[in-house]
Motif scaffolding. Structure first.
Motif, PDB file in Angstrom:
ATOM      1  N   SER A 138      17.599  26.600  97.135  1.00 21.47           N
ATOM      2  CA  SER A 138      16.185  26.913  97.376  1.00 21.47           C
ATOM      3  C   SER A 138      15.787  26.770  98.835  1.00 21.47           C
ATOM      4  N   ASP A 139      16.621  26.110  99.633  1.00 24.06           N
ATOM      5  CA  ASP A 139      16.331  25.927 101.054  1.00 24.06           C
ATOM      6  C   ASP A 139      16.773  27.111 101.912  1.00 24.06           C
ATOM      7  N   GLY A 173      21.226  44.880 107.289  1.00 23.64           N
ATOM      8  CA  GLY A 173      20.571  43.834 108.064  1.00 23.64           C
ATOM      9  C   GLY A 173      19.071  43.967 108.138  1.00 23.64           C
ATOM     10  N   GLY A 174      18.406  42.793 108.169  1.00 24.71           N
ATOM     11  CA  GLY A 174      17.002  42.784 108.518  1.00 24.71           C
ATOM     12  C   GLY A 174      15.994  42.782 107.394  1.00 24.71           C
ATOM     13  N   ASP A 175      16.369  43.152 106.161  1.00 25.91           N
ATOM     14  CA  ASP A 175      15.339  43.254 105.127  1.00 25.91           C
ATOM     15  C   ASP A 175      15.705  42.497 103.852  1.00 25.91           C
ATOM     16  N   GLY A 176      16.517  41.455 103.973  1.00 18.57           N
ATOM     17  CA  GLY A 176      16.840  40.631 102.824  1.00 18.57           C
ATOM     18  C   GLY A 176      16.119  39.297 102.877  1.00 18.57           C
ATOM     19  N   ASP A 177      16.088  38.599 101.741  1.00 20.65           N
ATOM     20  CA  ASP A 177      15.504  37.253 101.712  1.00 20.65           C
ATOM     21  C   ASP A 177      16.312  36.295 102.583  1.00 20.65           C
ATOM     22  N   VAL A 178      17.625  36.517 102.634  1.00 20.52           N
ATOM     23  CA  VAL A 178      18.533  35.787 103.513  1.00 20.52           C
ATOM     24  C   VAL A 178      19.217  36.818 104.394  1.00 20.52           C
ATOM     25  N   ASP A 179      19.214  36.591 105.694  1.00 17.63           N
ATOM     26  CA  ASP A 179      19.846  37.513 106.628  1.00 17.63           C
ATOM     27  C   ASP A 179      21.322  37.163 106.756  1.00 17.63           C
ATOM     28  N   ILE A 180      22.196  38.094 106.392  1.00 16.97           N
ATOM     29  CA  ILE A 180      23.640  37.870 106.522  1.00 16.97           C
ATOM     30  C   ILE A 180      24.114  38.550 107.793  1.00 16.97           C
ATOM     31  N   ALA A 181      24.787  37.778 108.641  1.00 20.22           N
ATOM     32  CA  ALA A 181      25.234  38.255 109.945  1.00 20.22           C
ATOM     33  C   ALA A 181      26.759  38.259 110.005  1.00 20.22           C
ATOM     34  N   PRO A 182      27.402  39.401 109.705  1.00 18.18           N
ATOM     35  CA  PRO A 182      28.860  39.464 109.855  1.00 18.18           C
ATOM     36  C   PRO A 182      29.246  39.179 111.305  1.00 18.18           C
TER      37      PRO A 182
END
Length: 357
Positions: A138-139, A173-182
């Motif tokens: 949740s964090d 990239g850019g529009d998720g609840d969590v940003d994943i950066a490969p």
């Protein structure tokens, strides 16, 4: 790309002893236009990760070169599976140690024509590590989490797990609840240390480096998500055309690989030093003893590719948008491996109905 020669110290003779027996059993067909006999050269890709220890030790101990005999072994180091698959597809290398998801993606996208998995290498050794203060899923809302490369095995695991926690992610990239950066693993460590990312889903030794060098904590050990904690982290793949043209060479490669896995199992007290010797040869820098010791506790070296897990891995990739649906029939060719295992008095491994045994 660099040539590797066998080192006299610490060689195992098992692979060399088995080669004449095993080659006599090879029956893979090839067209009249393809060259007969062993290949003059085998170009092998791998990563400088603890999860690729069978490759690192096989090079250090000369086991791969010994098994290949007159075939020259040359190597190329990659940082993630999709890049290694690109090199395989382009004909720049003939075989590679890599994670299962890139192999699956290549196989599906080529309608089964690109690669074959010929052995497992490593199970376990991947985790989501995060900064202090993040103690629960949740964090994670609004955080930035790194993965080694879009579509690689840890990237898919991260996206899949986040989806199960109710988070949306984006492959662009850019529009998720969590940003994943490969991000390359070394760069991800630097970004984490500077506070620019909040965590990463990584293979070893990077999990241990984040913890010991940057104060990260483990939020998810991937082993906790699989039955009995067993999941494929690294497999050995060969180009399908190379296998068809040079079955003897693939048989020899598998024998050398099996000898390397056996060496790791028999010599756990020497594994760290052997791994570091290859890392120093490749990068000029060894891993700290504490990092290697911790990293090695979380991995299991095995020639079993855990084939039954692959449909699940494919579905996870499809669900998160990094893979296309398709058939995995024929992905595995474990006949060379099972000849090695049975000749040494061991038990054959299964392809789970997805190829030859």
């Amino acid at each position: 790309m660099s040539a590797r020669t066998a080192r006299p110290a610490g060689r195992l003779l098992l692979a060399a002893a088995l080669i004449p027996v095993l080659l006599g059993g090879c029956s893979v067909s090839r067209s009249a236009a393809e060259p007969a006999g062993p290949a003059a050269e085998l170009r092998l890709g791998y990563f400088d990760n603890v999860t690729h220890a069978p490759a690192l030790v096989g090079l250090d101990q000369g086991l791969l070169a010994d098994a290949l005999g007159d075939t020259t072994l040359t190597t190329q180091v990659f940082s993630a599976g999709p890049a290694a698959i690109e090199a395989l597809s382009a004909g720049a290398i003939d075989a590679a140690y890599l994670g299962p998801n890139p192999a699956v993606n290549s196989f599906v996208q080529s309608a089964g024509q690109s690669v074959r998995i010929v052995a497992g290498a490593t199970s376990g050794g991947a985790a989501l590590v995060v900064r202090p203060g993040i103690t629960d899923a949740s964090d994670l809302a609004g955080t930035t989490i790194a993965s080694p490369q879009l579509g690689n095995t840890q990237d898919v695991a991260l996206r899949s797990w986040l989806g199960e926690q109710g988070y949306s992610t984006s492959t662009t990239g850019g529009d998720g609840d969590v940003d994943i950066a490969p991000t390359d693993n070394a760069q991800a460590l630097t970004l984490f240390q500077s506070g620019k990312i909040d965590g990463a889903w990584l293979p070893e030794p990077w999990v241990s480096r984040f913890i010991l060098e940057a104060g990260a904590t483990v939020l998810v050990d991937e082993a906790s998500l699989w039955p009995d904690g067993a999941f494929p982290t690294t497999v050995l793949v060969v180009g399908a055309d190379f296998l068809a043209a040079h079955p003897e060479t693939v048989q020899a490669l598998v024998a050398g690989h099996t000898a390397s896995v056996d060496w790791l199992t028999a010599n756990p007290d020497q594994a760290a030093a052997a791994i570091n010797r290859t890392l120093v040869a490749d990068t000029g820098t060894p891993l700290p003893d504490a990092v290697l010791a911790r990293a090695l506790t979380g991995v299991t070296f095995t020639t079993d590719p855990l084939a039954a897990a692959f449909p699940l891995l494919l579905q996870a990739g499809v669900d998160v948008g990094t893979a296309k649906t398709g058939s995995l029939d024929g992905l595995f060719d474990l006949a060379p491996l099972n000849r090695v295992l049975t000749a040494a008095g061991g038990q054959p491994v299964a392809a789970a109905g997805l190829g030859t045994e």
